[in-house]
Motif scaffolding. Sequence first.
Motif, PDB file in Angstrom:
ATOM      1  N   SER A  94       0.519  -1.111  -0.360  1.00  0.00           N
ATOM      2  CA  SER A  94       0.337  -0.173   0.314  1.00  0.00           C
ATOM      3  C   SER A  94       0.764   1.171  -0.128  1.00  0.00           C
ATOM      4  O   SER A  94       0.319   2.301   0.090  1.00  0.00           O
ATOM      5  N   THR A  95       2.165   1.232  -0.363  1.00  0.00           N
ATOM      6  CA  THR A  95       3.162   2.323   0.070  1.00  0.00           C
ATOM      7  C   THR A  95       3.413   2.673   1.243  1.00  0.00           C
ATOM      8  O   THR A  95       4.216   3.795   1.062  1.00  0.00           O
ATOM      9  N   LEU A  96       3.298   2.476   2.339  1.00  0.00           N
ATOM     10  CA  LEU A  96       3.484   3.019   3.256  1.00  0.00           C
ATOM     11  C   LEU A  96       4.560   3.070   3.846  1.00  0.00           C
ATOM     12  O   LEU A  96       4.975   3.432   4.148  1.00  0.00           O
TER      13      LEU A  96
ATOM     14  N   ARG B 291      -2.193   4.408  -4.983  1.00  0.00           N
ATOM     15  CA  ARG B 291      -2.606   5.454  -3.848  1.00  0.00           C
ATOM     16  C   ARG B 291      -4.208   5.563  -4.318  1.00  0.00           C
ATOM     17  O   ARG B 291      -5.162   6.018  -3.640  1.00  0.00           O
TER      18      ARG B 291
ATOM     19  N   VAL C  31      -7.697   0.625   1.599  1.00  0.00           N
ATOM     20  CA  VAL C  31      -6.851  -0.007   2.264  1.00  0.00           C
ATOM     21  C   VAL C  31      -7.701  -0.030   3.733  1.00  0.00           C
ATOM     22  O   VAL C  31      -7.947   0.999   4.096  1.00  0.00           O
ATOM     23  N   VAL C  32      -7.931  -1.164   4.535  1.00  0.00           N
ATOM     24  CA  VAL C  32      -9.258  -1.337   5.767  1.00  0.00           C
ATOM     25  C   VAL C  32      -7.466  -1.511   7.385  1.00  0.00           C
ATOM     26  O   VAL C  32      -7.062  -3.206   6.962  1.00  0.00           O
ATOM     27  N   PRO C  33      -6.915  -0.710   7.800  1.00  0.00           N
ATOM     28  CA  PRO C  33      -6.532  -0.840   8.082  1.00  0.00           C
ATOM     29  C   PRO C  33      -6.638  -2.603   9.709  1.00  0.00           C
ATOM     30  O   PRO C  33      -7.823  -2.146  10.148  1.00  0.00           O
TER      31      PRO C  33
ATOM     32  N   LYS D  34      -6.220  -2.124  12.689  1.00  0.00           N
ATOM     33  CA  LYS D  34      -6.326  -1.229  13.759  1.00  0.00           C
ATOM     34  C   LYS D  34      -7.718  -0.045  13.418  1.00  0.00           C
ATOM     35  O   LYS D  34      -8.181   0.147  12.386  1.00  0.00           O
TER      36      LYS D  34
ATOM     37  N   ALA E 184      -9.106   2.976  12.632  1.00  0.00           N
ATOM     38  CA  ALA E 184      -8.410   4.380  12.033  1.00  0.00           C
ATOM     39  C   ALA E 184      -9.061   5.325  11.827  1.00  0.00           C
ATOM     40  O   ALA E 184      -9.628   5.445  10.931  1.00  0.00           O
TER      41      ALA E 184
ATOM     42  N   TYR F 286      -9.280  12.808  -1.033  1.00  0.00           N
ATOM     43  CA  TYR F 286      -9.771  11.953  -2.153  1.00  0.00           C
ATOM     44  C   TYR F 286     -10.025  11.981  -3.304  1.00  0.00           C
ATOM     45  O   TYR F 286     -10.214  12.387  -4.106  1.00  0.00           O
TER      46      TYR F 286
ATOM     47  N   ALA G 126     -14.722   3.760   5.245  1.00  0.00           N
ATOM     48  CA  ALA G 126     -13.431   4.805   4.976  1.00  0.00           C
ATOM     49  C   ALA G 126     -12.798   4.609   3.992  1.00  0.00           C
ATOM     50  O   ALA G 126     -12.392   5.324   3.135  1.00  0.00           O
ATOM     51  N   ALA G 127     -12.864   3.307   3.592  1.00  0.00           N
ATOM     52  CA  ALA G 127     -11.617   2.729   2.689  1.00  0.00           C
ATOM     53  C   ALA G 127     -12.225   2.502   1.473  1.00  0.00           C
ATOM     54  O   ALA G 127     -11.774   2.764   0.251  1.00  0.00           O
TER      55      ALA G 127
END
Lengths: 367, 310
Positions: B48-50, B73, B78-80, B82, B84, B102, B145-146
């Motif tokens: 995910s380029t993090l 991106r 991405v659903v983390p 945590k 978030a 976005y 949110a993702a």
Amino acid sequence: MKAVFLLQWRRFYRKPLLVLAMFGLTVIFVSVTAAGEQSGPQLIPVYADGSMSELQAQTWLERLNSEEQFQFELMPESEARSYVAEGDVSQAVNLLEADYRLLVGREDPARFALDSFLRRIYSEEMRLENAEQTTPGIRAEMESALSGPALTLSVESLQGADDSFQYNGQLQLLFGMTLFFVIYTIMFSLVRIVDEKRAGTWSRMIISPVRKWQVYLGHLGYSFLIGFSQITLIFLLFRFAFGFELGDRFWLLVAIAACYTFSIVALGLLIISLITKPQQLGAVIPIVATGMAMVGGAFWPIELVTNEILLAVSKVLPITYGLQALTSVAVYGNGLQAVAIPLLLLLGFGSICMAIAIRLMEWRSAS
Amino acid sequence: MLETEQLTKKFKDTIAVDDVSLVLRQGESVGLLGPNGAGKSTAIAMISTLMKPSSGDVRLNGESVLKKPGDMRRVLGVVPQKIALYEELSAYENLKFFGRLYGLSGKKLEQRIDYVVELVGLADRKKELVKNYSGGMQRRINLAAAMMHEPEVLIMDEPTVGIDPQSRNHLLETIRKLNREEGMTVLYTSHYMEEVEKLCDRVYIMDHGKVIAEGTKEELKAILSDQETVLIDFDQNYPELFAKLSEIEGVQHAAAEEHSLKLIIPKGTRLLAALFHEAERYGAQVVNVNVQTPTLEDVFLRLTGRKLRD
């Protein structure tokens, strides 16, 4: 960047307590404490005991009143004690032949200024008396030389053209407390960056098309604006609602506030780049804020500090330059030229801190 | 569509991800299965380029995303692991913020919010503060949110950790719907084998930073085609008996859990006589014996000698 910036305001709207508390504390602290202050020379009751004649006491009084910093008034001891006991004044002076005693009724930042002033006058006078014993007539010679100097030296400094220290208790309190409490507002607003990194919302922002510098800018922009607004609103409130004399250059005070806020935002960022746990920051921020305020002259004028080490430390603290610049403009009536150096130092300090902080944060996140 | 090429991440002396190559084809649902600490989250952080990999590459439609992360991106959701979210804000305010990141605004933003809250079944509660939601509802908004920017690829890092069964089922159904009905490409990581079995077409199994097996569920289970799984339930826990049974000739892998013992044995192994003999010796009562077809859990046990949740 706009989204991140607007988000911070939305979060402020939901949780405004900390910022409002800092604003309220400044207003309460300054207004309550400054009620006992006066903007002109402070009245200091003076009394002499039996060791000194009336004439000697009058001579000392004239000498003390030769400068305008305080207004000394000779009166019987009982009356002076009554003034102090009833809280009309914070302190009185007991004149002795070669010494003095302070009668202190309550703690007052002006006590340090008074003590410093008396020590200087007494030292000068004692030296002169000693010199007169070996060289009679030296006092007259010196006064004559001073009234017709062979060379006139012009001195310019932040304290005004004559380089004499002027103490304005109200403004000292206002500037000191405002710059002190705003450190909390700014630094605790920056703790959000640490919180976001811990909670994972920071990562969500980083993997969006928004650039990392834009995320930082959104946060820093909010912290700057909330701190800057706090200082400006407090200055406006005390100028217009409480009638404090802030001089004719309010715009310059606002410019100083902006430079100071920038430096504190940068310092806050540096601190959170070094300490990454919110719990530790909760302890470190008060230590940094209070330490800076004490050494930098927020609680009492820096001019009263004589310790060389503390003075050296104060030279690397943004609050020192912020207070110097504000006092220079509001108390001494100076313009932009006189405060250009402190402003540049604030901006330089801020830029260096910010560059180090961002590099440190990036290095940490990459490793 | 999305692939990783010998992806590796080293932290000082530890290799968190070791030479991992994955492929996600358009519209596919791929599972990344492995125990805690297997390197799944680190792999996802790189995809995910993090996080930058120590070596290797991530490619989107053949283009490396390490040099140009922007393209990735925009298409990635991405659903983390945590939750978030900003808990002092409402779900609506959170979604509005993530949509704005976005570039969504105005009517389009509002429409998208309406769509995702409907999708996760929280349309009527979107104005409530996130901190007042249950854990399961927060997880659903975490997914929403993702989804705000209509991602083409959805990466989910153990999205069901610590939630109630009802919310879990809702979440799994939503993901299945997104993949099957809307053709969204999904990479789903979990250490819950049954979730991966339910959702994914293909599975990668990771352990100690490496991919140790990959294929369709059937292909993976075929690893155990000449074996069978025997699950024996006892009246109570008998550690010594379980150890003894694990040593019976022919037993290839054994895993004990409370009153049960799972054994993987070659087909045709004559186990029962030995089992009852040993049980009698230890005074244990056999409650149930069940011969099962292998699951992915059994495959994992066979490949690593450990259970997924060890």
